[in-house]
Design a protein around this motif. Structure first.
Motif, PDB file in Angstrom:
ATOM      1  N   ARG A 257      23.077   0.664  15.028  1.00 50.34           N
ATOM      2  CA  ARG A 257      23.101  -0.660  15.547  1.00 50.34           C
ATOM      3  C   ARG A 257      22.080  -0.933  16.502  1.00 50.34           C
ATOM      4  N   LEU A 258      21.954  -0.058  17.666  1.00 52.72           N
ATOM      5  CA  LEU A 258      20.933  -0.267  18.560  1.00 52.72           C
ATOM      6  C   LEU A 258      19.551  -0.386  17.872  1.00 52.72           C
TER       7      LEU A 258
ATOM      8  N   MET B 158      17.498  -4.076  18.119  1.00 50.90           N
ATOM      9  CA  MET B 158      16.293  -3.958  18.903  1.00 50.90           C
ATOM     10  C   MET B 158      15.336  -4.595  18.241  1.00 50.90           C
ATOM     11  N   ALA B 159      15.098  -4.412  16.792  1.00 51.34           N
ATOM     12  CA  ALA B 159      14.272  -4.715  16.016  1.00 51.34           C
ATOM     13  C   ALA B 159      14.294  -6.227  15.830  1.00 51.34           C
ATOM     14  N   VAL B 160      15.459  -6.720  15.766  1.00 50.03           N
ATOM     15  CA  VAL B 160      15.829  -8.087  15.585  1.00 50.03           C
ATOM     16  C   VAL B 160      15.378  -8.793  17.004  1.00 50.03           C
TER      17      VAL B 160
ATOM     18  N   GLY C  66      18.480  -1.519  28.070  1.00 51.43           N
ATOM     19  CA  GLY C  66      16.997  -2.214  27.663  1.00 51.43           C
ATOM     20  C   GLY C  66      17.214  -3.375  26.953  1.00 51.43           C
ATOM     21  N   ALA C  67      17.710  -2.814  25.795  1.00 49.71           N
ATOM     22  CA  ALA C  67      18.143  -3.944  24.717  1.00 49.71           C
ATOM     23  C   ALA C  67      18.754  -5.232  25.139  1.00 49.71           C
ATOM     24  N   THR C  68      19.432  -5.273  26.379  1.00 52.32           N
ATOM     25  CA  THR C  68      20.022  -6.375  26.812  1.00 52.32           C
ATOM     26  C   THR C  68      19.010  -7.311  27.255  1.00 52.32           C
TER      27      THR C  68
ATOM     28  N   GLY D 121      19.870 -10.467  18.199  1.00 50.09           N
ATOM     29  CA  GLY D 121      19.658  -8.905  18.414  1.00 50.09           C
ATOM     30  C   GLY D 121      20.490  -8.239  19.577  1.00 50.09           C
ATOM     31  N   VAL D 122      20.632  -8.862  20.555  1.00 49.97           N
ATOM     32  CA  VAL D 122      21.277  -8.237  21.735  1.00 49.97           C
ATOM     33  C   VAL D 122      22.751  -7.969  21.423  1.00 49.97           C
ATOM     34  N   ALA D 123      23.439  -8.942  20.575  1.00 51.55           N
ATOM     35  CA  ALA D 123      24.745  -8.806  20.323  1.00 51.55           C
ATOM     36  C   ALA D 123      24.891  -7.645  19.315  1.00 51.55           C
ATOM     37  N   VAL D 124      23.989  -7.568  18.471  1.00 47.61           N
ATOM     38  CA  VAL D 124      24.175  -6.367  17.522  1.00 47.61           C
ATOM     39  C   VAL D 124      23.881  -5.064  18.228  1.00 47.61           C
TER      40      VAL D 124
END
Length: 313
Positions: free
Chosen positions: A125-126, A130-132, A246-248, A282-285
């Motif tokens: 999921r991370l 991050m890709a999205v 970081g993804a956030t 993407g952040v939500a995922v």
């Protein structure tokens, strides 16, 4: 504190961080027109260090433990110092699309360093989130590009900023097991300001001639996107993984679009809105967790777990 309140506080702290970091882009437009990259970084860090120092003194935080100093020094030089100068300079040399493409590899590097150096996992999921989000960030940058040219120097500076950010986060994470978020941010900011002291002459000279709004924007950058936002970042980072934090930050481009719309009257186009939506999706995922797993033919909902609290200094 139970896992749920701790998780909610960490999520709230992360939200404060991304909102204030997004607001920084609006202020940098004014301050960056009057201050050179190094002078702007130094002025911002001095303002932040002053506010943080007063708060630390009032709270009697004291000096961080010896075990935290390696992370403080590394993150202070890389993230508070080198990153801010390189980013300020790089964004003057490249168009918005190139900056978005290069700088926004930082969360990906954070996840990779977290897995390599900190033993963190990279769940599907991370990676997918991050890709999205990265695709959305690039879409926002390209859609808002003014058609300016890109220089090799500018690309190199943006890449240096991304690497410096990732290295600073990777150094900060283990140090937060020994120092509080306020200590980490205060002394990291001081180290960054010390690293930027060679630009003090430029800061003094430019401050004498800069219009008041530009100087006030520089002070704002120091007080809110630096002093407050880096502290809330450290608080949240101590309670989750570096990769997820970081993804956030991929929510920042979407918020910049919204703030530019509201504060500057810059109406975003359809492509910009689509990119912002991708960032938020993407952040939500990336921050979501599986709701259930199968065990022996039954659906089992995992119990929530909080990351361990950092040790008190």
């Amino acid at each position: 504190m139970s896992p749920r309140p701790t998780g909610l506080l960490a999520a709230g702290a992360a939200t404060v961080t991304v909102v204030l970091w997004a607001s920084a882009f609006v202020s940098i437009r004014s301050a960056g027109a009057e201050y050179s990259p190094g002078a702007l970084a130094l002025g911002r860090l001095l303002a932040g260090a002053l506010v943080l120092g007063v708060i630390c003194a009032l709270r009697r935080e004291g000096w961080p433990p010896r075990a935290a100093w390696r992370g403080i020094l590394v993150s202070g030089v890389l993230w508070f110092g080198l990153y801010m100068v390189a980013l300020n300079w790089g964004e003057q040399q490249v168009d918005a699309g190139t900056a978005a493409l290069v700088v926004n590899i930082a969360p990906i590097l954070v996840a990779l360093l977290g897995a390599r150096l900190l033993g963190e996992t990279t769940p599907p999921r991370l990676v997918a989130g991050m890709a999205v989000a990265f695709a959305g960030a690039v879409t926002v940058g390209l859609s808002m590009s003014g058609g300016g040219g890109s220089s090799l120097l500018g690309v190199a500076l943006c890449l240096l900023a991304a690497v410096s950010c990732a290295g600073g986060v990777a150094a900060q994470k283990p140090a937060l097991a020994h120092a509080s978020a306020l200590q980490m941010t205060t002394f990291g900011c001081l180290v960054g300001a010390a690293a930027c002291l060679p630009f003090s002459g430029q800061l003094v000279s430019q401050a004498a001639h800069a219009p008041l709004p530009a100087t006030l924007n520089m002070v704002y950058l120091g007080v809110f996107p630096t002093a407050l936002a880096f502290t809330t970042w450290a608080y949240a980072l101590a309670r989750t993984t570096a990769g997820r934090m970081g993804a956030t930050t991929y929510a920042v481009p979407a918020l910049v679009v919204l703030m530019s719309w509201l504060a500057l009257g810059e109406v975003p186009g359809a492509l910009t809105l689509a990119g912002g939506a991708l960032c938020l999706l993407g952040v939500a995922v990336s921050r979501s967790r599986p709701s259930a797993r199968k065990a022996g033919g039954r659906e089992v909902t995992p119990a929530p777990q909080a990351d361990p609290e950092p040790a008190s200094p």
